[in-house]
Every structure is written in C-alpha cells, then in structure tokens.
Design a protein around this motif. Structure first.
Motif, PDB file in Angstrom:
ATOM      1  N   ALA A   1      26.456  75.898  45.998  1.00 34.11           N
ATOM      2  CA  ALA A   1      25.760  76.853  46.869  1.00 34.11           C
ATOM      3  C   ALA A   1      25.989  76.508  48.341  1.00 34.11           C
ATOM      4  CB  ALA A   1      24.262  76.853  46.553  1.00 34.11           C
ATOM      5  N   VAL A   2      25.910  75.226  48.666  1.00 34.57           N
ATOM      6  CA  VAL A   2      26.062  74.800  50.073  1.00 34.57           C
ATOM      7  C   VAL A   2      27.498  75.023  50.550  1.00 34.57           C
ATOM      8  CG1 VAL A   2      26.047  72.752  51.567  1.00 34.57           C
ATOM      9  CG2 VAL A   2      24.119  73.194  50.030  1.00 34.57           C
ATOM     10  N   ILE A   3      28.452  74.670  49.706  1.00 29.82           N
ATOM     11  CA  ILE A   3      29.858  74.843  50.096  1.00 29.82           C
ATOM     12  C   ILE A   3      30.155  76.326  50.301  1.00 29.82           C
ATOM     13  CG2 ILE A   3      32.241  74.653  49.239  1.00 29.82           C
ATOM     14  CD1 ILE A   3      31.347  71.888  48.066  1.00 29.82           C
ATOM     15  N   ASP A   4      29.629  77.141  49.428  1.00 31.46           N
ATOM     16  CA  ASP A   4      29.850  78.582  49.558  1.00 31.46           C
ATOM     17  C   ASP A   4      29.223  79.100  50.862  1.00 31.46           C
ATOM     18  OD1 ASP A   4      30.833  81.032  48.362  1.00 31.46           O
ATOM     19  OD2 ASP A   4      28.701  81.609  48.355  1.00 31.46           O
ATOM     20  N   ALA A   5      28.013  78.647  51.158  1.00 30.59           N
ATOM     21  CA  ALA A   5      27.313  79.133  52.361  1.00 30.59           C
ATOM     22  C   ALA A   5      27.983  78.636  53.645  1.00 30.59           C
ATOM     23  CB  ALA A   5      25.861  78.658  52.328  1.00 30.59           C
ATOM     24  N   LEU A   6      28.717  77.512  53.555  1.00 27.93           N
ATOM     25  CA  LEU A   6      29.324  76.949  54.775  1.00 27.93           C
ATOM     26  C   LEU A   6      30.813  77.269  54.916  1.00 27.93           C
ATOM     27  CD1 LEU A   6      27.524  73.482  54.994  1.00 27.93           C
ATOM     28  CD2 LEU A   6      27.120  75.543  56.358  1.00 27.93           C
ATOM     29  N   LYS A   7      31.310  78.160  54.047  1.00 25.76           N
ATOM     30  CA  LYS A   7      32.709  78.585  54.144  1.00 25.76           C
ATOM     31  C   LYS A   7      32.970  79.110  55.553  1.00 25.76           C
ATOM     32  CE  LYS A   7      33.949  80.066  49.641  1.00 25.76           C
ATOM     33  NZ  LYS A   7      33.532  81.179  48.813  1.00 25.76           N
TER      34      LYS A   7
END
Ligand code: PEP
Length: 252
Positions: free
Chosen positions: A50-56
């Motif tokens: 979730a975090v990696i997706d949100a920080l793309k």
C-alpha cells in the motif's frame, strides 16, 4: 566529498493500512519539490504494498525493516530480499538494536544479510550502537568497533560505498535521551576511521552514517550539521508528518 544526507523513518510495528496511507499522503505533499536530501520510510512488511503504491512517482523511497538472507524456501515467517525488491523496496534496515536484543541477531547474521541485500540491489541500512552500561563503562568504541567490523564483513568496497551505517546508541532509542552533538559526532568520526582502515579512504569518505536515537525537530539541526553525521534514522518522530518533515528539512 559531499554526501547527500539521508533521512529514513523506521515505523517499527506501528500503523494500520489506513494510518499508513494518511501519513504517506501527507508526506508526499510536504516533500513535493524538496531536493538535496534523500528521504525514505520503512513500514512493516504488511504495509509495504500500500505504501509503495501510494508513493509511486514521489521523492520518498521505501524500505523493509528486516529480511532473511535466503531468496525463497521453507522459512516460515520470514521475508526474502527477492520479495522486497519485487515490491519496489529501495532500502532494508538490518541489525536494528531491537532485532539484536529481542530476536538474537548477531553481527555475523547481519553481514550475511547485508551481502545478500546488495546482490539484489537493496541498500542496507546497517545499525550499530552501544547500550547504556557499555557507554558508562567506557566501552563505546570497543562495542561499536566490533559491530562495525563484524556486521560489514565480506562487503566489497563498491558495496560498502553504497551501504548506509546507522549509529544508534541503544540508550537513546525511544527514550527521549538524545546523544549530544559532540557524543554523536565523536562516534561517527570513529566509525568513519574504522571504515578507512577496513576498506579505504575513498570508501570512508563516501559512506553515509546516520544518527538514530530520539531525533526530533528541535535537535535535528544540531546533529545534522556535524561533519560526520550524514542523516538520521528516525523512529517515533517519523510517525508524525509534521515532525518527520521538519527533520527532513533540517537536513537541507
Ligand atoms: C529507531 O528505532 O531507529 C529510533 C531511532 O527510534 P527513536 O527515534 O524513536 O528513538
């Protein structure tokens, strides 16, 4: 040699997916257009997708808080470097004092993990630091020296140059007791000298050494302005967008 400061948040075992998304969305806005400092956050494994997706497409890298040294297999409860890399992790924290204290991690294990992290293109953040009784007995250099030597053993010069070392006096972690700028700088300079002896002068000049242990907005500037302090590994204060942002901005 100028080293780009690197500020990384260690979230430890905090945040649900909802909390995490709220935090990183706020950070993304705060760090929009911020340059001259490398920024990272290390959530628990379950929050990583979730975090990696949100920080793309943001200027915030993401890392794991630990990993195993095997790529796959029957290692129940562990997470592999392949899995971290596959998700899009940039960093992995290794040998944090809580891993050493509660999960029995040794320098030997940390060095094995650091070597494997590099072979997968992950940047290890290797933590070292003395306990209070060790400092009070005048053993800081002996303890930190042993950890630096053992935890970074077997790395090539190229791998070492990319490795981040985090000096985290155990007595300052989560206690609100920060090392003085002089205490921290002295150990950082000592670590850099050890790296010069173990690797070479060019490597020692390149390696970024973070300080960790109750870094807050009000003490960050003093610590980060020291010659050999090239960033911070931030626990508690990284859970609050305003505090983490103030620490990141103190590094510029
Ligand atoms: C840490 O866990 O790495 C840490 C430095 O924690 P805190 O900032 O809360 O002392």
């Amino acid at each position: 040699m100028s080293r780009t400061p690197v500020i990384v948040g260690n979230w430890k075992m905090h945040n649900t997916v909802g909390d995490a998304l709220q935090l990183v969305r706020a950070l993304k806005v705060k760090f929009l257009g911020v340059s001259g400092v490398e920024i990272g956050v290390c959530p628990t494994f379950v929050l990583l997708p979730a975090v990696i997706d949100a920080l793309k497409e943001s200027n915030i890298g993401v890392g794991g808080q630990n990993m195993y040294f095997e790529n796959k297999g029957a290692f129940t409860g562990e997470v592999s470097p392949v899995q971290l890399k596959d998700l899009g992790c940039k960093y992995v924290i290794l040998g944090h004092s809580e891993r050493r204290q509660f999960f029995g991690e040794t320098d030997e294990l940390v060095s094995k993990k650091a070597k494997v992290a590099h072979s997968h293109g992950l940047i290890p953040i290797v933590c070292v630091g003395e306990k209070l009784d060790q400092r009070e007995s005048g053993l800081t250099e002996e303890i930190v020296g042993k950890q630096v030597d053992g935890s970074l053993d077997g790395l090539t010069k190229e791998e070492m140059s990319k490795t981040i070392v985090a000096y985290e006096p155990v007595w300052a972690i989560g206690t609100g007791k920060v090392a003085t700028t002089e205490q921290a700088q002295a150990v950082h300079a000592f670590i850099r000298e050890l790296l010069r002896k173990k690797f070479d002068a060019a490597v020692a000049a390149e390696v970024r050494i973070q300080y960790g242990g109750s870094v807050k907005p009000d003490n960050a500037k003093g610590l980060l302005s020291q010659n050999d302090i090239d960033g911070a590994l931030v626990g508690g204060a990284s859970l609050k967008a305003d505090d983490f942002s103030a620490i990141v901005k103190a590094a510029i």
